[in-house]
Design a protein around this motif. Structure first.
Motif: not given
Length: 284
Positions: A55-58, A65-68, A198-199, A205-206
Motif C-alpha cells: 500500500r502506498g507504493t507502485g 492513514d499512513l500508520a496502516t 518515502l512516506p 517500522y515507525r
C-alpha cells in the motif's frame, strides 16, 4: 495489473508473472514497488509469481492513514490478497523488509502456509540484529575500486535518522549491496528512487515494537518448512545474522549464496532459481 480492495477500503495492486504453481512474493526495501523483483532471476519459468505493490507504493493507493503502512498492520493486506485470490494455502516468499512482513504473517496465520521462503530478510520484525560481523564483510571488499566512496556513504546511511536523510547517499552506498557492481546492478540501483515511496519507507517500522517472546514462540511452532537464503556479502542481514535467525524455525534450510549481496537473483540467477525452486519442489 490487477486490483483488489483491502480490509479498510484501500485499493491495492498486484501483477502475476510466469507459469506454474502460485508463489506470493512480498517486496521490501521497505517502501519499494514490486517491480524491482523483476522475474526473480527466471523463477517465473517454474512458478506463477504474484507480486503485490505494498500500500502506498507502485500502483497501489496511498492509504488515508499512513500508520496502516506499519509492518505488523500490513499482515492484514497479505491476508486480504490471499482471500481475493481464493487460495486456501500459499507458498509465501518475502525479500528484505518483505521478509519481516512474511514472518509476521506466518506467526499470525500459520495454517495458511505451505512453505515460507525468506530471501535476505530484514530481522527487525523479530527483534534480532541484522548486521553481526558487518565490518568484516565490508573490509573483505576493500580491493573494489568503489570501496572507499561506498564506505563513506555507508556511514552516512547508517547514521541517518530517516530514509529521506539517507537518500542523497544511497547510490554511492549501493555497490555494497550487490555481489557484482556491473551494469545490471547499477541500473537496478538507479531505479530505486522512482520505485520507492518515502512516506511508506518512513512508516514501515515507525512505532513498531516486537513482542519477541510471543513471536519466537509462534515461529518456533511453525508447521511448514522454511528456506532462509542469505547472500555471502550482504550487509542486512549478514550471513552470520541469518545463521542466528535460522534457530527461530523448527524445520529450516539455511542457504548462503556464494558471492551474492542483497539481491541474489541478480548476482547469480541460475543459482538462486535452482535453490528456491529446489526447495519449493521438495515441499510440493
Amino acid at each position: 495489473m490487477e486490483f483488489f480492495t483491502s480490509y479498510d477500503g484501500t485499493a491495492l495492486a498486484f501483477r502475476t508473472l510466469g507459469d506454474g504453481p502460485p508463489l506470493l512474493c512480498l517486496p521490501g526495501c521497505p517502501g519499494r514497488a514490486a517491480a524491482y523483483l523483476g522475474d526473480l532471476g527466471g523463477l517465473s519459468a517454474h512458478r506463477t509469481l504474484i507480486l503485490p505493490d505494498t500500500r502506498g507504493t507502485g500502483a497501489s493507493a496511498m492509504p488515508a492513514d499512513l500508520a496502516t503502512c506499519r509492518v505488523d498492520r500490513l499482515v492484514a493486506d497479505v491476508e486480504a490478497l490471499r482471500r481475493h485470490l481464493g487460495l486456501d494455502r500459499v507458498d509465501l516468499l518475502g525479500h528484505s523488509a518483505g521478509g519481516s512482513l512474511a514472518m509476521l504473517y506466518a506467526a499470525a496465520h500459520p495454517d495458511r502456509l505451505d512453505s515460507l521462503t525468506l530471501v535476505t530478510p530484514s530481522l527487525a520484525a523479530v527483534g534480532l540484529p541484522s548486521d553481526s560481523g558487518v565490518e568484516a564483510v565490508i573490509a573483505a571488499r576493500a580491493a573494489e575500486p568503489w570501496h572507499a566512496e561506498a564506505v563513506t556513504a555507508h556511514r552516512h546511511v547508517t547514521a541517518a535518522k530517516t530514509f529521506a536523510e539517507a537518500a542523497p547517499y544511497r547510490f554511492a552506498f549501493e555497490p555494497l549491496m550487490y555481489g557484482r557492481w556491473d551494469e545490471a546492478a547499477r541500473a537496478h540501483a538507479a531505479a530505486d528512487p522512482a520505485q520507492r515511496a518515502l512516506p511508506v519507507s518512513e512508516h514501515y517500522y515507525r512505532g513498531y515494537t516486537p513482542d519477541t517472546r510471543e513471536l519466537r514462540g509462534r515461529l518456533g511452532a511453525l508447521p511448514c518448512p522454511v528456506l532462509l537464503l542469505a547472500g555471502e556479502v550482504d550487509l542486512w542481514p549478514t550471513a552470520e545474522s541469518a545463521a542466528g535467525a535460522a534457530a527461530l524455525f523448527p524445520e529450516v534450510t539455511l542457504a548462503v549464496q556464494p558471492g551474492a549481496g542483497h539481491y541474489p537473483w541478480l548476482d547469480d540467477p541460475q543459482a538462486f532459481t535452482a535453490r528456491v525452486e529446489g526447495f519449493l519442489s521438495r515441499v510440493g
